[in-house]
Design a protein around this motif. Structure first.
Motif, PDB file in Angstrom:
ATOM      1  N   ASP A 119       0.862  -1.176   0.000  1.00 26.94           N
ATOM      2  CA  ASP A 119       0.000   0.000   0.000  1.00 26.94           C
ATOM      3  C   ASP A 119       0.908   1.239   0.000  1.00 26.94           C
ATOM      4  O   ASP A 119       2.050   1.158   0.459  1.00 26.94           O
ATOM      5  CB  ASP A 119      -0.925  -0.006   1.224  1.00 26.94           C
ATOM      6  CG  ASP A 119      -2.221   0.745   0.952  1.00 26.94           C
ATOM      7  OD1 ASP A 119      -2.224   1.672   0.113  1.00 26.94           O
ATOM      8  OD2 ASP A 119      -3.236   0.423   1.598  1.00 26.94           O
ATOM      9  N   VAL A 120       0.409   2.323  -0.561  1.00 26.74           N
ATOM     10  CA  VAL A 120       1.217   3.545  -0.679  1.00 26.74           C
ATOM     11  C   VAL A 120       0.369   4.784  -0.400  1.00 26.74           C
ATOM     12  O   VAL A 120      -0.847   4.757  -0.571  1.00 26.74           O
ATOM     13  CB  VAL A 120       1.835   3.693  -2.102  1.00 26.74           C
ATOM     14  CG1 VAL A 120       2.902   2.636  -2.348  1.00 26.74           C
ATOM     15  CG2 VAL A 120       0.760   3.630  -3.195  1.00 26.74           C
ATOM     16  N   THR A 150     -10.603  10.471  -2.937  1.00 22.88           N
ATOM     17  CA  THR A 150     -10.588   9.567  -4.086  1.00 22.88           C
ATOM     18  C   THR A 150     -10.061   8.209  -3.632  1.00 22.88           C
ATOM     19  O   THR A 150     -10.642   7.164  -3.910  1.00 22.88           O
ATOM     20  CB  THR A 150      -9.667  10.132  -5.182  1.00 22.88           C
ATOM     21  OG1 THR A 150     -10.153  11.430  -5.517  1.00 22.88           O
ATOM     22  CG2 THR A 150      -9.673   9.255  -6.415  1.00 22.88           C
ATOM     23  N   HIS A 151      -8.922   8.242  -2.947  1.00 19.88           N
ATOM     24  CA  HIS A 151      -8.360   7.050  -2.314  1.00 19.88           C
ATOM     25  C   HIS A 151      -8.262   7.348  -0.819  1.00 19.88           C
ATOM     26  O   HIS A 151      -7.305   7.956  -0.370  1.00 19.88           O
ATOM     27  CB  HIS A 151      -6.976   6.731  -2.900  1.00 19.88           C
ATOM     28  CG  HIS A 151      -7.018   6.421  -4.370  1.00 19.88           C
ATOM     29  ND1 HIS A 151      -5.939   6.576  -5.192  1.00 19.88           N
ATOM     30  CD2 HIS A 151      -8.020   5.983  -5.157  1.00 19.88           C
ATOM     31  CE1 HIS A 151      -6.286   6.230  -6.433  1.00 19.88           C
ATOM     32  NE2 HIS A 151      -7.538   5.874  -6.439  1.00 19.88           N
ATOM     33  N   LYS A 153      -7.549   7.130   3.049  1.00 19.17           N
ATOM     34  CA  LYS A 153      -6.491   6.498   3.848  1.00 19.17           C
ATOM     35  C   LYS A 153      -6.950   6.376   5.287  1.00 19.17           C
ATOM     36  O   LYS A 153      -7.481   7.333   5.862  1.00 19.17           O
ATOM     37  CB  LYS A 153      -5.219   7.359   3.836  1.00 19.17           C
ATOM     38  CG  LYS A 153      -4.694   7.722   2.459  1.00 19.17           C
ATOM     39  CD  LYS A 153      -4.090   6.544   1.725  1.00 19.17           C
ATOM     40  CE  LYS A 153      -3.669   6.923   0.316  1.00 19.17           C
ATOM     41  NZ  LYS A 153      -3.193   5.800  -0.478  1.00 19.17           N
ATOM     42  N   THR A 167      -5.628   1.792   2.274  1.00 20.95           N
ATOM     43  CA  THR A 167      -6.312   2.664   1.316  1.00 20.95           C
ATOM     44  C   THR A 167      -7.592   1.994   0.835  1.00 20.95           C
ATOM     45  O   THR A 167      -7.569   0.823   0.457  1.00 20.95           O
ATOM     46  CB  THR A 167      -5.408   2.888   0.088  1.00 20.95           C
ATOM     47  OG1 THR A 167      -4.160   3.412   0.534  1.00 20.95           O
ATOM     48  CG2 THR A 167      -6.056   3.855  -0.901  1.00 20.95           C
ATOM     49  N   ALA A 168      -8.686   2.743   0.803  1.00 21.67           N
ATOM     50  CA  ALA A 168      -9.939   2.254   0.195  1.00 21.67           C
ATOM     51  C   ALA A 168     -10.257   3.154  -0.997  1.00 21.67           C
ATOM     52  O   ALA A 168     -10.239   4.371  -0.881  1.00 21.67           O
ATOM     53  CB  ALA A 168     -11.074   2.284   1.210  1.00 21.67           C
ATOM     54  N   MET A 169     -10.543   2.514  -2.128  1.00 24.23           N
ATOM     55  CA  MET A 169     -10.746   3.277  -3.364  1.00 24.23           C
ATOM     56  C   MET A 169     -12.157   3.839  -3.500  1.00 24.23           C
ATOM     57  O   MET A 169     -12.719   3.911  -4.601  1.00 24.23           O
ATOM     58  CB  MET A 169     -10.457   2.358  -4.547  1.00 24.23           C
ATOM     59  CG  MET A 169      -9.243   2.777  -5.312  1.00 24.23           C
ATOM     60  SD  MET A 169      -8.871   1.612  -6.635  1.00 24.23           S
ATOM     61  CE  MET A 169     -10.388   1.625  -7.559  1.00 24.23           C
ATOM     62  N   THR A 170     -12.716   4.248  -2.378  1.00 24.54           N
ATOM     63  CA  THR A 170     -14.125   4.637  -2.302  1.00 24.54           C
ATOM     64  C   THR A 170     -14.508   5.784  -3.243  1.00 24.54           C
ATOM     65  O   THR A 170     -15.457   5.687  -4.014  1.00 24.54           O
ATOM     66  CB  THR A 170     -14.445   5.005  -0.844  1.00 24.54           C
ATOM     67  OG1 THR A 170     -14.109   3.880  -0.039  1.00 24.54           O
ATOM     68  CG2 THR A 170     -15.901   5.374  -0.663  1.00 24.54           C
ATOM     69  N   GLU A 241     -16.788   1.123   3.432  1.00 23.03           N
ATOM     70  CA  GLU A 241     -15.418   1.478   3.816  1.00 23.03           C
ATOM     71  C   GLU A 241     -15.283   1.501   5.337  1.00 23.03           C
ATOM     72  O   GLU A 241     -14.355   0.898   5.896  1.00 23.03           O
ATOM     73  CB  GLU A 241     -15.042   2.847   3.236  1.00 23.03           C
ATOM     74  CG  GLU A 241     -13.664   3.315   3.688  1.00 23.03           C
ATOM     75  CD  GLU A 241     -13.340   4.733   3.240  1.00 23.03           C
ATOM     76  OE1 GLU A 241     -13.820   5.155   2.173  1.00 23.03           O
ATOM     77  OE2 GLU A 241     -12.590   5.420   3.972  1.00 23.03           O
ATOM     78  N   LEU A 245     -12.871  -1.031   7.319  1.00 21.55           N
ATOM     79  CA  LEU A 245     -11.627  -0.463   7.847  1.00 21.55           C
ATOM     80  C   LEU A 245     -11.593  -0.405   9.363  1.00 21.55           C
ATOM     81  O   LEU A 245     -10.514  -0.521   9.956  1.00 21.55           O
ATOM     82  CB  LEU A 245     -11.381   0.921   7.233  1.00 21.55           C
ATOM     83  CG  LEU A 245     -10.634   0.953   5.894  1.00 21.55           C
ATOM     84  CD1 LEU A 245      -9.193   0.506   6.069  1.00 21.55           C
ATOM     85  CD2 LEU A 245     -11.299   0.117   4.816  1.00 21.55           C
TER      86      LEU A 245
END
Lengths: 305, 305
Positions: A119-120, A150-151, A153, A167-170, A241, A245
């Motif tokens: 993850d980044v 957007t991504h 954290k 990271t969730a790409m919600t 999310e 998470l």
């Protein structure tokens, strides 16, 4: 402190400030010139022709964070492995060569996430150290920050150090489904009751691709209004999310989730988190990123610049 | 049997056959004229000018299934509640008026899914009754069919009756992410090792929006090749669907999952299902939809037409 230009330069947008001797923002600019939207200009040209003139302060050094440090940006800054703290970022600043006044870029962070997958982040690290710097008490103990976008954290901080994140790409899922999906959706995306229905429909956050189809099925069976489907979708994605998470980041019973971000989005996440039975605090993302960039400058980021 | 025109008319495509007295397909046509792609024509015009001439057999009655029965289609056919079987579909056929030769449309099905949310299908019901008709033994006992596609359907059949089903938006997620995502992906979508990495990365199917981001993170950290990211994404989405739906549909230990669909996609799902430790059977979707339409005609769908 050293006067400087502070810039949060993302994928779609950039925001810049001129910070004066007292640490105040003396000028400010927001431009739709994210690193993926430069329309033929280089990052260097955009900085010289749009950002510097808008902020004034000729010859001032600049500290930049965000996607400007990616391979789409100006110079590639590394991803430092977690755990990491402000001093690690400071030691790995990247200096841009061949500019009339000094420019430095804050590195990103990486960690091993779910199932050993990488993850980044890039940009959010500056918000996090900024959030910590806003209150000395935050340097101690364990904290969980949710930075929606957007991504999104979710970041765990222990003893002032970022230990891991996910990271969730919600936000991106919302955008691509809204634009391109055959779900077929209307235009209303601020209907709070429908948003609440979406939060409820998220359940435990599992089987997302199944729950997503209910956005369409509710409309074709006449159970819901097509125009309000974006609000339902937003609640469904944000609720999923949060459910996933909270579990993944081991949020403890009674632990406060600290939301850092743009006010409108932070408010929606706040509703979702509180309905899941946790407390929240909300901090404006503009405040945290400026706090982070100023902290790095106070620690010497531009000293020999 | 009564000669007739059989048409599977979906959102993006249509396939038609002329079925002769012996039940054989005497002519066949495939056109990119799904109900969302009619380019200004009405469904009636498209049928009269493109489908009938291509198949021949002037004056033959026609039986249609799929999105042609939706509000985007020719006439709106109802969604019958589950449990439902072939005779229920037969009793609720919709007759199109004002056409030179009789045209009837098969209704869809609905059920209450996850968390009480509604679910719907249109077209797949005909595949299911067709699959049952291919082997008399299938009329008894409990069977689980997976029908992969833009909107994959997992269908439970007990004693020849469809008791419930669930839809996963897997194919659509793949398409919109591939086209519109900032994940940033290359062009190779048939790399089986990367597909396998994606299957593995799907884990238990939870936290999909987090796992999706790994498609990007693997590339930016240099762990994976950007060009092969679509294969990884495909495995990740299909693996997530299988993990979530096996649980949701209560698939028993040792139970065979019957995959019905286009050969290439069915094969990818077969790999995923077998890696999850279940047996599969694969049946070509062309065979099942024709079997379903012929069954309905044999039961009298066009008798008084």
């Amino acid at each position: 402190m050293t006067p400087f230009l502070a810039v949060d330069w993302g994928t779609t947008n950039l925001r810049g400030w001129r910070i004066g001797r007292e640490g105040d923002a003396e000028a400010e600019v927001e431009l739709p010139l994210g690193v993926s939207r430069l329309a033929g200009q280089t990052t260097a040209e955009c900085f010289a022709k749009a950002v510097r003139p808008a902020l004034g302060g000729e010859g001032l050094p600049a500290l930049l964070c965000g996607m400007v440090g990616s391979n789409l940006g100006w110079r590639t800054a590394p991803y430092l492995p977690c755990p990491a703290q402000a001093r690690d970022l400071l030691q790995h600043l990247v200096t841009v060569e061949d500019v009339p006044a000094p420019v430095r870029i804050v590195p990103g962070l990486s960690c091993k996430g779910l199932g050993g997958l990488p993850d980044v982040m890039r940009g959010e690290e500056t918000h996090i150290i900024g959030w910590l710097a806003l209150d000395l008490a935050r340097q101690k103990g364990s904290h969980l920050i949710c930075h929606p976008g957007t991504h999104s954290k979710w970041v765990r901080i222990i003893g002032g150090s970022i230990t891991h994140f996910a990271t969730a790409m919600t936000g991106e899922l919302f955008d691509v489904l809204r634009k391109a999906s055959v779900i077929g959706m209307g235009s209303v995306d601020n209907d709070i009751p429908e948003f609440g229905e979406g939060l409820k429909a998220a359940g435990d956050g599992g089987a997302l691709s199944v729950r997503l189809f209910s956005t369409r099925a509710r409309v074709v069976t006449g159970e819901a209004d097509r125009n309000r489907a974006p609000s339902f979708l937003s609640g469904l994605l944000i609720g999923s999310e949060i459910a996933a998470l909270v579990r993944m980041m081991d949020v403890q019973e009674g632990e406060t989730i600290h939301i850092v971000g743009a006010p409108r989005l932070a408010e929606l996440y706040g509703i979702g988190v509180r309905r899941s039975g946790r407390d929240t605090s909300i901090e404006d993302g503009e405040k945290t990123v400026l706090s982070g960039l100023k902290l790095l400058v106070e620690l010497g980021a531009l000293n020999d610049a």
